[in-house]
Design a protein around this motif. Structure first.
Motif, mmCIF file in Angstrom:
data_model
loop_
_atom_site.group_PDB
_atom_site.id
_atom_site.type_symbol
_atom_site.label_atom_id
_atom_site.label_comp_id
_atom_site.label_asym_id
_atom_site.label_seq_id
_atom_site.Cartn_x
_atom_site.Cartn_y
_atom_site.Cartn_z
ATOM 1 N N LEU A 15 27.265 -14.846 -2.960
ATOM 2 C CA LEU A 15 26.769 -15.770 -1.949
ATOM 3 C C LEU A 15 26.852 -17.215 -2.432
ATOM 4 N N SER A 16 26.766 -17.386 -3.750
ATOM 5 C CA SER A 16 26.868 -18.733 -4.321
ATOM 6 C C SER A 16 28.314 -19.131 -4.598
ATOM 7 N N THR A 17 29.124 -18.174 -5.027
ATOM 8 C CA THR A 17 30.499 -18.520 -5.411
ATOM 9 C C THR A 17 31.422 -18.667 -4.202
ATOM 10 N N THR A 18 31.087 -18.035 -3.081
ATOM 11 C CA THR A 18 31.942 -18.118 -1.898
ATOM 12 C C THR A 18 32.121 -19.552 -1.427
ATOM 13 N N ALA A 19 31.126 -20.391 -1.685
ATOM 14 C CA ALA A 19 31.196 -21.794 -1.259
ATOM 15 C C ALA A 19 32.385 -22.522 -1.880
ATOM 16 N N PHE A 20 32.936 -21.987 -2.969
ATOM 17 C CA PHE A 20 34.039 -22.667 -3.650
ATOM 18 C C PHE A 20 35.402 -22.069 -3.294
ATOM 19 N N ARG A 21 35.442 -21.205 -2.260
ATOM 20 C CA ARG A 21 36.717 -20.622 -1.859
ATOM 21 C C ARG A 21 37.663 -21.729 -1.384
ATOM 22 N N GLY B 221 40.671 -12.050 3.446
ATOM 23 C CA GLY B 221 39.701 -10.991 3.185
ATOM 24 C C GLY B 221 39.997 -10.239 1.915
ATOM 25 N N LEU B 222 41.261 -10.058 1.572
ATOM 26 C CA LEU B 222 41.630 -9.339 0.357
ATOM 27 C C LEU B 222 41.196 -10.113 -0.888
ATOM 28 N N GLY B 223 41.296 -11.443 -0.845
ATOM 29 C CA GLY B 223 40.838 -12.260 -1.976
ATOM 30 C C GLY B 223 39.345 -12.110 -2.212
ATOM 31 N N ASP B 224 38.583 -12.057 -1.115
ATOM 32 C CA ASP B 224 37.131 -11.850 -1.237
ATOM 33 C C ASP B 224 36.828 -10.466 -1.790
ATOM 34 N N ILE B 225 37.579 -9.479 -1.324
ATOM 35 C CA ILE B 225 37.342 -8.105 -1.783
ATOM 36 C C ILE B 225 37.614 -7.997 -3.283
ATOM 37 N N MET C 290 33.134 -29.060 -12.945
ATOM 38 C CA MET C 290 32.231 -29.317 -11.818
ATOM 39 C C MET C 290 31.676 -28.007 -11.257
ATOM 40 N N ILE C 291 32.536 -26.991 -11.144
ATOM 41 C CA ILE C 291 32.057 -25.695 -10.656
ATOM 42 C C ILE C 291 31.009 -25.131 -11.618
ATOM 43 N N GLY C 292 31.290 -25.245 -12.916
ATOM 44 C CA GLY C 292 30.338 -24.759 -13.910
ATOM 45 C C GLY C 292 29.008 -25.459 -13.816
ATOM 46 N N GLN C 293 29.023 -26.785 -13.640
ATOM 47 C CA GLN C 293 27.777 -27.539 -13.509
ATOM 48 C C GLN C 293 27.031 -27.164 -12.235
ATOM 49 N N SER C 294 27.750 -26.990 -11.148
ATOM 50 C CA SER C 294 27.121 -26.670 -9.861
ATOM 51 C C SER C 294 26.450 -25.302 -9.878
ATOM 52 N N LEU C 295 27.063 -24.351 -10.586
ATOM 53 C CA LEU C 295 26.554 -22.978 -10.595
ATOM 54 C C LEU C 295 25.803 -22.642 -11.889
ATOM 55 N N VAL D 18 32.520 -15.853 -10.528
ATOM 56 C CA VAL D 18 33.821 -15.369 -10.064
ATOM 57 C C VAL D 18 34.091 -15.997 -8.701
ATOM 58 N N ILE D 19 35.092 -16.866 -8.649
ATOM 59 C CA ILE D 19 35.442 -17.558 -7.419
ATOM 60 C C ILE D 19 36.370 -16.668 -6.588
ATOM 61 N N PRO D 20 36.185 -16.590 -5.251
ATOM 62 C CA PRO D 20 37.089 -15.772 -4.425
ATOM 63 C C PRO D 20 38.552 -16.126 -4.688
#
Length: 612
Positions: A255-261, A230-234, A269-274, A216-218
């Protein structure tokens, strides 16, 4: 100049054809079948390298190992071999040598690149010609191969009987095993070189986790306002927390998905990275005090959007931990994933599907309670078990499949299906003694087939000591407590189960057992509410109709109960009060007769057995 015509099979007389075709004869042989584990993945990973290594292995088998042990190559396929021997001991010694040869070929290789063999062997009278061998004994050798894990050899009782344990091989009894296309269970044994442990350590699996992984990406803001980040992260955090309650999926940590915010990256690419199978992303915007969210779910393999939804709620409500907006999003996401996986099983050949697709679809289809879907569930589980023979989950769910036939009254041979359920559950525990799922399924067999409620409760307790969040263990222990007459404890356990698994594809099943628990606790209105909720999700669930009818009678709504019983008989025409009591594990507590009396009052036929 003319040419002399050559004979063609279609131009031959039957006598000429029979004279030129290899002559068939019967002989006692030990048939050994060799299979490369995950050959499709290896070929896709590096086709040329895999083929060259396979060629090197086959070359050593043909030029060295078979001559040494007196064997004959029957056929070589792209990812397997069939060889035959006149005696058992040299056949098994050759199988050991094959495994050793592959180990040497794998030296210096990454684990993901290694060739791994699984081998099956059976001794029988077979039909032989100079080109091939035929017969049921050949088929059994091939099926025994599916029981073997990477680096393992599994043999029949006929092979085992001709080996001297400790001298020819170390032998481990696997018990009665059920094999595809064989009506009766087959006694099988795992063998290894003397002095070595022939068993892969418990819990080992060539397939890893069989569940799909979701990232789940922010969520990003349409306006791009800094204060809104902050609301998007929440929102993303709340979706992650809710999805994590499902035992059927893995969810990547924030902690892993926040990098793609706010990064512009492709879904693939996101799928391969994670290492994710599905990606959830979204955008939101504010309109006064209202928050609007547009969320989509995409398949990471092809970037195809498989579900999208726009929802709105007040900002205050969205920030609550039990936000209705988040609950609706999560429900939509989970339902979309299960629907996509079930559709895949319907449209794509089973061997071509990913493991997580087979498992999720099988579980969903199993609980739909239609004969066609039920059979598709079995086919998916058997395919998954062949692909991941060291994983306990497919075996545990196959145990559940056979037990369902008993519980639903679908079995034409209760003892055969009950024995199969017991066998599959025990085999799952052999693979992983700490599998809470396998312990739960074995407990379920003790509850509904063996009628050993005390033994079942002990197995559920062990499952929960290993994994306190195993929702099925809470559910089935609650069911067991219902049958024992402890209604309040049963209701508490089933409520806990429902809380732990709000997204389960078999939610109607959870609610049905909760209704039964409420019935045993005397909470009849609660039983009616839960049964009706279950039937809204699956109107064909006979058990929910049955609980509803009983609760209606016990609350004085006999006319409503009679209508419910008509629906029951439309779904299960041969059900009688006597049959209900006979197959109920709650007979010892007296509940079965109490509930049977209610069903009789509602118009369910009495049946042949005298009822008091």
């Amino acid at each position: 100049m003319g040419m002399t015509p050559r004979s063609h099979p279609h131009n031959m007389t039957s006598t000429q054809s029979e004279a030129q075709w290899p002559i068939l004869r019967r002989a006692a042989r030990t048939v050994v079948v060799v299979d490369v584990v995950e050959s499709v993945r290896l070929i896709e990973q590096n086709e040329e390298d895999t083929v060259r290594r396979w060629q090197a292995f086959v070359g050593e088998v043909v030029t060295k190992l078979l001559p040494q042990h007196g064997g004959r190559l029957v056929k070589s396929l792209g990812d397997g071999l069939m060889v035959e021997f006149e005696a058992v001991p040299p056949a098994i010694q050759c199988a050991f040598a094959m495994q050793q040869s592959v180990l040497q070929l794998n030296q210096g290789r990454l684990e993901s690149e290694r060739l791994c063999l699984r081998i099956g062997a059976h001794a029988a009278d077979v039909i032989i010609d100079e080109l091939d061998i035929y017969g049921s004994g050949v088929n059994l050798a091939a099926r025994l191969t599916t029981l073997a894990g990477p680096g393992e050899i599994v043999v029949s009782a006929e092979v085992r009987d001709q080996l001297v344990p400790g001298l020819d091989a170390d032998v481990e009894d696997l018990g009665e095993c059920f094999l595809k296309h064989f009506a009766q269970p087959i006694r099988a044994y795992r063998v290894g070189p003397t002095g070595d442990r022939p068993v892969v350590p418990p819990g080992g699996s060539s397939a890893g986790d069989l569940r799909p992984t979701i990232a789940v990406i922010p969520f990003s803001s349409y306006a791009g306002a800094p204060e809104a980040v902050g609301l998007g992260d929440i929102l993303a955090d709340q979706v992650i927390a809710a999805l994590s309650k499902s035992n059927a999926i893995n969810v990547i940590s924030r902690l892993s998905t926040t990098a793609f915010r706010d990064r512009i990256q492709s879904i693939e690419m996101i799928g391969q990275s994670l290492s994710a199978n599905f990606i959830v992303s979204g955008r939101y915007w504010k309109s006064g005090s209202t928050v609007h969210a547009l969320v989509e779910l995409a398949d990471a393999r092809n970037s195809r959007v498989i579900w999208t939804q726009t929802l709105a709620d007040t900002e205050t409500a969205v920030l609550q931990t039990d936000s209705e907006l988040v609950a609706a999003l999560v429900d939509g996401i989970s339902q979309a994933i299960f629907s996509v996986e079930v559709a895949s099983v319907s449209s794509i050949p089973l061997p071509n599907l990913q493991s997580h697709t087979l498992l999720l679809a099988a579980i969903s289809l199993l609980y739909r309670l239609s004969v066609r879907d039920f059979e598709r569930a079995r086919a998916a589980l058997e395919t998954l078990n062949e692909r991941a023979p060291r994983h306990p989950s497919p075996l545990a769910w196959l145990a559940r499949w056979h037990l369902f036939r008993v519980v639903q009254g679908w079995s034409d041979n209760r003892e055969r299906d009950g024995t199969a359920a017991l066998s599959y559950a025990k085999r799952a525990l052999d693979l992983d003694p700490d599998s809470s799922l396998a312990l739960t399924m074995l407990g379920n067999v003790h509850t509904n087939y063996l009628r050993d409620l005390e033994g079942a409760e002990s197995l559920y307790d062990k499952a929960l000591s290993i994994n306190p969040n195993e929702s099925l263990a809470w559910l089935q222990k609650g069911n067991c407590l219902s049958f024992r007459g402890d209604g309040p404890a049963a209701l508490a356990h089933t409520e806990k189960a429902a809380d732990l698994s709000p997204l389960d594809p078999s939610r109607h099943f959870y609610l049905s057992i909760m209704a039964s628990a409420a019935l045993s606790a005397g909470a009849y209105e609660r039983a009616i509410a839960a049964a009706k909720s279950s039937l809204r999700l699956n109107s064909d669930h006979v058990s929910s109709h049955r609980v509803l009818a009983i609760a209606q009678v016990l609350t004085g709504r006999v006319d409503e109960a009679r209508l419910t019983v008509r629906q029951i008989l439309a779904l299960e025409p041969h059900l009688t009060v006597a049959g209900f009591i006979a197959r109920s594990p709650g007979a010892s507590s007296g509940l079965a007769e109490t509930f049977g009396s209610a069903l009789l009052a509602a118009g369910l036929p009495l049946g042949e057995t005298t009822f008091r």
